[in-house]
Design a protein around this motif. Structure first.
Motif, PDB file in Angstrom:
ATOM      1  N   GLY A 137       0.806  -1.219  -0.088  1.00 42.93           N
ATOM      2  CA  GLY A 137      -0.041   0.221   0.254  1.00 42.93           C
ATOM      3  C   GLY A 137       0.823   1.253  -0.132  1.00 42.93           C
ATOM      4  O   GLY A 137       0.049   2.256  -0.338  1.00 42.93           O
ATOM      5  N   MET A 138       1.887   1.249   0.621  1.00 41.44           N
ATOM      6  CA  MET A 138       2.889   2.474   0.373  1.00 41.44           C
ATOM      7  C   MET A 138       3.142   2.907  -0.973  1.00 41.44           C
ATOM      8  O   MET A 138       3.621   4.130  -1.083  1.00 41.44           O
ATOM      9  N   ALA A 139       3.204   2.110  -1.861  1.00 42.67           N
ATOM     10  CA  ALA A 139       3.408   2.361  -3.224  1.00 42.67           C
ATOM     11  C   ALA A 139       2.246   3.120  -4.239  1.00 42.67           C
ATOM     12  O   ALA A 139       2.474   3.581  -5.259  1.00 42.67           O
ATOM     13  N   ASP A 140       1.172   3.013  -3.345  1.00 47.58           N
ATOM     14  CA  ASP A 140       0.047   3.327  -4.188  1.00 47.58           C
ATOM     15  C   ASP A 140      -0.092   5.084  -4.272  1.00 47.58           C
ATOM     16  O   ASP A 140       0.135   5.894  -3.018  1.00 47.58           O
ATOM     17  N   PRO A 141      -0.166   5.546  -5.255  1.00 45.51           N
ATOM     18  CA  PRO A 141      -0.308   7.232  -5.226  1.00 45.51           C
ATOM     19  C   PRO A 141      -1.212   7.868  -4.728  1.00 45.51           C
ATOM     20  O   PRO A 141      -0.853   8.869  -4.204  1.00 45.51           O
ATOM     21  N   ALA A 142      -2.492   7.212  -4.433  1.00 39.95           N
ATOM     22  CA  ALA A 142      -3.388   7.998  -3.525  1.00 39.95           C
ATOM     23  C   ALA A 142      -3.201   7.802  -2.181  1.00 39.95           C
ATOM     24  O   ALA A 142      -3.285   8.860  -1.349  1.00 39.95           O
ATOM     25  N   TRP A 143      -2.425   6.911  -1.725  1.00 38.81           N
ATOM     26  CA  TRP A 143      -2.022   6.729  -0.325  1.00 38.81           C
ATOM     27  C   TRP A 143      -1.092   7.624   0.028  1.00 38.81           C
ATOM     28  O   TRP A 143      -1.000   8.335   1.100  1.00 38.81           O
ATOM     29  N   ARG A 144       0.021   7.691  -1.059  1.00 40.85           N
ATOM     30  CA  ARG A 144       1.000   8.749  -0.785  1.00 40.85           C
ATOM     31  C   ARG A 144       0.465  10.095  -0.872  1.00 40.85           C
ATOM     32  O   ARG A 144       1.221  10.985  -0.094  1.00 40.85           O
ATOM     33  N   ALA A 145      -0.473  10.397  -1.752  1.00 41.48           N
ATOM     34  CA  ALA A 145      -0.980  11.886  -1.672  1.00 41.48           C
ATOM     35  C   ALA A 145      -1.375  12.147  -0.483  1.00 41.48           C
ATOM     36  O   ALA A 145      -1.480  13.202   0.101  1.00 41.48           O
ATOM     37  N   GLY A 146      -2.306  11.282   0.385  1.00 40.33           N
ATOM     38  CA  GLY A 146      -2.635  11.563   1.647  1.00 40.33           C
ATOM     39  C   GLY A 146      -1.526  11.630   2.519  1.00 40.33           C
ATOM     40  O   GLY A 146      -1.579  12.733   3.421  1.00 40.33           O
ATOM     41  N   PHE A 147      -0.650  10.724   2.452  1.00 38.30           N
ATOM     42  CA  PHE A 147       0.658  10.696   3.111  1.00 38.30           C
ATOM     43  C   PHE A 147       1.427  12.424   3.251  1.00 38.30           C
ATOM     44  O   PHE A 147       1.614  13.008   4.200  1.00 38.30           O
ATOM     45  N   ALA A 148       1.296  12.922   2.032  1.00 39.58           N
ATOM     46  CA  ALA A 148       1.917  14.158   1.830  1.00 39.58           C
ATOM     47  C   ALA A 148       1.314  15.256   2.522  1.00 39.58           C
ATOM     48  O   ALA A 148       1.967  16.375   2.852  1.00 39.58           O
TER      49      ALA A 148
END
Length: 301
Positions: A137-148
């Motif tokens: 899941g850490m590679a998922d663009p949507a997840w990383r957008a939230g992380f940002a």
């Protein structure tokens, strides 16, 4: 003799009779790394934790989200605010946030509005075994957008993922150097074979090289086996060797790890394993690092 002074850097409170926790209320039970967890389907609040930890001077605690109703993550923090008014605990909290949802930016802003929320947790999707090479899941663009959005809101991130996804955590830590990542439960080293330990250590070494990654030494129980110093010494000492005594902290993961051992067995084990450490190093591991990393003021200063 004075009781040892600790900050419990990872624990849970819940009352599933009043609040909806799907995994504690619904049937059938979910697959769980410690097996049968029916013993957790009970009320567990501050008086219970303090009774379990009676041998210690608990000067602060970090509440970690409890898989509360995913439709209402703010409701969990409202509940924690009430617990704090009633009992003085927890000191600070790690909230639930679903980083891959469209409402993640607005939700993180609301969670940051609670003066005791320091971090959030969303367990990223993980593969069931180390041989599965699919991205997690850490590679998922949507997840990383939230992380940002975390750094903008002054929030840390509590990461719970098995060690075979820690290469993704390395990429995440390097991509977001201004966000503190706190690795939960020692990277989940369940496989204690020689090869399992070697692979876990290599993965931990990679993420430990990132200065913005901290680690909680907790959750090291093994299904069907007693929690002993002999079983966990290598895990604890290897983690401290990799992260140093400035980026590691001890935690109970109670009541969950009560399925494996008593509070005294776990914290007494940590004491025995670190008996040869300098007093200031032990103070950092048992108390001071959690205060610094989570911006927590202990009782008594």
């Amino acid at each position: 003799m004075a009781k040892p002074r600790i900050v419990d850097a990872h624990h849970h409170f819940w009352d599933a009779e009043r609040n909806y926790h799907p995994w504690l209320r619904d049937q059938p039970p979910i697959p769980f790394r410690y097996g049968d967890y029916s013993g957790l389907r009970r009320v567990y609040l501050a008086p219970d934790l303090l009774a379990d930890a009676a041998a210690y001077d608990v000067v602060g605690t970090v509440y970690v989200e409890t898989e509360w109703d995913p439709r209402d993550p703010v409701g969990e923090m409202d509940y924690v605010a009430r617990l704090r008014r009633e009992s003085g605990l927890p000191s600070v909290a790690v909230a639930q946030a679903w980083l891959d949802r469209e409402d993640a930016p607005a939700l993180l802003e609301r969670l940051a509005g609670f003066d005791f929320v320091r971090s959030v947790r969303h367990k990223p999707r993980a593969n069931p075994a180390p041989g599965d090479g699919r991205p997690g899941g850490m590679a998922d663009p949507a997840w990383r957008a939230g992380f940002a959005e975390l750094a903008r809101n002054g929030l840390r991130f509590d990461l719970q993922t098995p060690w075979w996804h820690l290469h993704e955590a390395v990429d995440l830590a390097r991509a977001f150097p201004d966000t503190t990542i706190i690795l939960n439960h020692t990277g989940l080293p369940a496989d204690r074979s020689a090869q399992g330990i070697a692979d876990w250590r290599a993965a931990m070494a990679g993420v430990a090289a990132c200065d913005n990654v901290m680690v909680k030494i907790s959750g090291v129980g093994v299904r069907g086996q007693p929690w002993t110093v002999e079983a966990n010494r290598e895990i604890v000492l290897t983690t401290i060797d990799l992260f140093g005594t400035d980026r590691a902290m001890f935690a109970s993961n109670f009541p969950v790890d009560g399925l494996c051992a008593s509070y005294d067995e776990i914290y007494g084990g940590f004491e025995r394993i670190t008996a040869g450490f300098a007093a200031e190093e032990r103070a950092r591991l048992f108390c001071d690092n959690a205060c610094r990393i989570y911006d927590l003021t202990p009782r008594g200063g």
